[in-house]
Design an enzyme around this catalytic site. Structure first.
Site, PDB file in Angstrom:
ATOM      1  N   TYR A 144      14.452  55.238  97.714  1.00 31.14           N
ATOM      2  CA  TYR A 144      14.872  56.112  96.614  1.00 31.14           C
ATOM      3  C   TYR A 144      13.676  56.703  95.876  1.00 31.14           C
ATOM      4  O   TYR A 144      13.761  57.802  95.342  1.00 31.14           O
ATOM      5  CB  TYR A 144      15.725  55.328  95.607  1.00 31.14           C
ATOM      6  CG  TYR A 144      17.199  55.271  95.911  1.00 31.14           C
ATOM      7  CD1 TYR A 144      17.665  54.715  97.095  1.00 31.14           C
ATOM      8  CD2 TYR A 144      18.135  55.762  95.000  1.00 31.14           C
ATOM      9  CE1 TYR A 144      19.014  54.647  97.361  1.00 31.14           C
ATOM     10  CE2 TYR A 144      19.490  55.693  95.260  1.00 31.14           C
ATOM     11  CZ  TYR A 144      19.927  55.142  96.438  1.00 31.14           C
ATOM     12  OH  TYR A 144      21.268  55.084  96.693  1.00 31.14           O
ATOM     13  N   LYS A 189      16.921  44.829 107.527  1.00 31.27           N
ATOM     14  CA  LYS A 189      16.857  45.362 108.892  1.00 31.27           C
ATOM     15  C   LYS A 189      15.500  44.960 109.453  1.00 31.27           C
ATOM     16  O   LYS A 189      14.672  45.794 109.854  1.00 31.27           O
ATOM     17  CB  LYS A 189      17.041  46.901 108.830  1.00 31.27           C
ATOM     18  CG  LYS A 189      17.228  47.565 110.174  1.00 31.27           C
ATOM     19  CD  LYS A 189      18.592  47.324 110.806  1.00 31.27           C
ATOM     20  CE  LYS A 189      18.628  47.870 112.207  1.00 31.27           C
ATOM     21  NZ  LYS A 189      19.827  47.443 112.963  1.00 31.27           N
ATOM     22  N   ASP A 221      23.558  45.980 109.545  1.00 32.80           N
ATOM     23  CA  ASP A 221      24.706  46.416 110.358  1.00 32.80           C
ATOM     24  C   ASP A 221      25.699  45.273 110.533  1.00 32.80           C
ATOM     25  O   ASP A 221      26.919  45.464 110.401  1.00 32.80           O
ATOM     26  CB  ASP A 221      24.249  46.999 111.716  1.00 32.80           C
ATOM     27  CG  ASP A 221      23.169  46.183 112.402  1.00 32.80           C
ATOM     28  OD1 ASP A 221      22.698  45.182 111.828  1.00 32.80           O
ATOM     29  OD2 ASP A 221      22.794  46.548 113.545  1.00 32.80           O
ATOM     30  N   ASP A 245      23.075  49.874  97.872  1.00 39.94           N
ATOM     31  CA  ASP A 245      23.927  51.002  97.492  1.00 39.94           C
ATOM     32  C   ASP A 245      25.133  51.071  98.425  1.00 39.94           C
ATOM     33  O   ASP A 245      26.284  51.157  97.992  1.00 39.94           O
ATOM     34  CB  ASP A 245      23.119  52.301  97.568  1.00 39.94           C
ATOM     35  CG  ASP A 245      23.982  53.514  97.270  1.00 39.94           C
ATOM     36  OD1 ASP A 245      24.681  53.488  96.247  1.00 39.94           O
ATOM     37  OD2 ASP A 245      23.959  54.470  98.068  1.00 39.94           O
ATOM     38  N   ASP A 249      29.345  49.687  97.711  1.00 36.57           N
ATOM     39  CA  ASP A 249      30.535  50.550  97.796  1.00 36.57           C
ATOM     40  C   ASP A 249      31.523  49.969  98.799  1.00 36.57           C
ATOM     41  O   ASP A 249      32.737  49.939  98.566  1.00 36.57           O
ATOM     42  CB  ASP A 249      30.159  51.976  98.236  1.00 36.57           C
ATOM     43  CG  ASP A 249      30.050  52.930  97.060  1.00 36.57           C
ATOM     44  OD1 ASP A 249      29.755  52.448  95.948  1.00 36.57           O
ATOM     45  OD2 ASP A 249      30.249  54.146  97.256  1.00 36.57           O
TER      46      ASP A 249
HETATM   47  C1  IPM Z   1      25.115  54.175  92.545  1.00 37.26           C
HETATM   48  C2  IPM Z   1      25.201  55.631  92.914  1.00 37.26           C
HETATM   49  C3  IPM Z   1      23.823  56.277  92.732  1.00 37.26           C
HETATM   50  C4  IPM Z   1      22.874  55.583  93.669  1.00 37.26           C
HETATM   51  C5  IPM Z   1      23.794  57.799  92.938  1.00 37.26           C
HETATM   52  C6  IPM Z   1      24.752  58.492  92.016  1.00 37.26           C
HETATM   53  C7  IPM Z   1      22.406  58.355  92.810  1.00 37.26           C
HETATM   54  O1  IPM Z   1      25.679  55.811  94.192  1.00 37.26           O
HETATM   55  O2  IPM Z   1      24.813  53.864  91.385  1.00 37.26           O
HETATM   56  O3  IPM Z   1      25.362  53.347  93.415  1.00 37.26           O
HETATM   57  O4  IPM Z   1      22.789  55.939  94.853  1.00 37.26           O
HETATM   58  O5  IPM Z   1      22.193  54.649  93.239  1.00 37.26           O
HETATM   59 MG    MG Z   2      26.256  54.031  95.146  1.00 38.23          MG
END
Ligand code: IPM
Ligand code: MG
Length: 351
Positions: A144, A189, A221, A245, A249
């Site tokens: 990032y 990884k 993975d 990240d 999710d």
């Molecule tokens: C999160 C989001 C952010 C990230 C985006 C919005 C930049 O997906 O907080 O997980 O990737 O960190």
């Molecule tokens: Mg995210």
């Protein structure tokens, strides 16, 4: 223990302001019951900050965050920037700059299942049994923040980690594991990436200071698969920025709705709390968003500052609403309540 007094709120974009407003109702109800005088300050971040100042995280917002004991963020993001790769400023830049300038290096995302809502999940109930884990995602390093190159015929993003960046979050993750089921999984990884091999060696080295914690390693993975096949195997999951990240999710899907999951981001000085969901622009202004993730982010905030009774009151109130089926439309009740009604209800249960 630090006292919690000054709280800066960053409502942000989309449904952010609506869900933060509900969390504030709850915070004020707690303040009233326990006689805390919160000092709340509001600042801009994201698309709304670009509209107002041209900058997604202006200096006044940074200052308001630096002066706060804790920060509560709603969400950022606006579709008008999403499909425009040439946009010079983007709401996300504000978020990344905020994380970096406040040194919020550890992002903590608990994954919890609500028994009464198991039917909402796309997973079989037996897969969800005993699922209770927490992801520790490194938040201010890695791909990032490495050097970015954009040329005519190629682009690149550098993934760089220093030992100290791995060490500090690893200690937090081990300390958390000691409070839980004493199991830590590093997701990486290491079969391909040099940075992952650094993570492995640093984490293995530090593990000798926490002999009671069982450490294991999974490739990303495979981990992505295990989160779906066998999620109850996880206790504390440690990841770099990008893997965390993605995995967080994915893991949020287990609970049935992103609208339920809070998070914390911590550094040396600052602490920020926010729902894990995004700005959900399609729902903005409709009063239909689920405020529980933001309300539970306030719960995490209170608990971190040692306000246990206050935090337990929020858990109790939220559980009451879920148990009674008093829910917003994302949670599929027969009759959905509004975002503001749910905020009133949770706050009203704190007496
Ligand atoms: C999160 C989001 C952010 C990230 C985006 C919005 C930049 O997906 O907080 O997980 O990737 O960190
Ligand atoms: Mg995210």
């Amino acid at each position: 223990m630090k006292v919690l007094n000054n709280i800066t709120i960053l409502p942000g974009d989309g449904i952010g302001p609506e869900v933060v407003a509900q969390a504030l109702k709850v915070l004020y109800a707690i303040g009233k019951k326990y006689n805390h005088q919160w000092k709340i300050k509001e600042a801009l971040i994201g698309a709304c900050a670009i509209d107002a100042t041209g900058d997604p995280f202006p200096d006044v917002s940074l200052l308001a965050c630096q002066e706060a004991d804790a920060i509560l963020l709603g969400a950022i993001g606006d579709p008008k920037y999403d499909n425009d790769p040439s946009a010079k400023v983007r709401p996300e830049q504000g978020l990344l700059r905020m994380r970096k300038s406040l040194g919020l290096y550890a992002n903590i995302r608990p994954v919890k299942i609500y028994e009464q809502l198991i039917h909402l999940s796309v997973f079989k109930p037996e897969v969800l049994k005993d699922v209770d884990f927490v992801i520790y995602r490194e938040l201010t390093g890695g791909i990032y923040f490495g050097e970015k190159v954009k040329e005519e015929t190629f682009s690149s993003d550098l993934c760089l980690y220093h030992r100290f960046e791995v060490e500090r979050i690893t200690h937090l993750a081990f300390q958390q594991a000691m409070q839980r089921r004493k199991k830590l999984t590093l997701v990486d990884k290491a079969n391909v990436l040099e940075t992952s091999r650094l993570w492995r060696s640093v984490v293995a080295e530090i593990s000798s200071q926490y002999p009671e914690v069982v450490l294991d390693f999974l490739y990303i993975d495979n981990a992505a698969m295990q989160v779906i096949l066998n999620p109850s195997r996880f206790d504390v999951v440690l990841c770099d920025n990008l893997f965390g990240d993605i995995l967080s999710d994915e893991a949020s899907v287990l609970s049935g709705s992103m609208g339920l999951l809070p998070s914390a981001s911590k550094g040396e000085k600052s602490a920020l709390y926010e729902p894990i969901h995004g700005s959900y622009p399609q729902a903005a202004g409709k009063d239909i968003a689920n405020p529980l993730a933001t309300i539970l982010s306030v719960e995490m905030m209170l608990r971190d500052f040692g306000y246990m009774d206050e935090a337990n009151d929020i858990i109790y109130a939220v559980d009451q609403c879920i148990g009674a089926g008093f829910l917003t439309e994302d949670l599929g009740p027969t009759i959905a309540v509004k975002c503001s009604e749910l905020g009133d209800k949770v706050a009203g249960l704190i007496v």
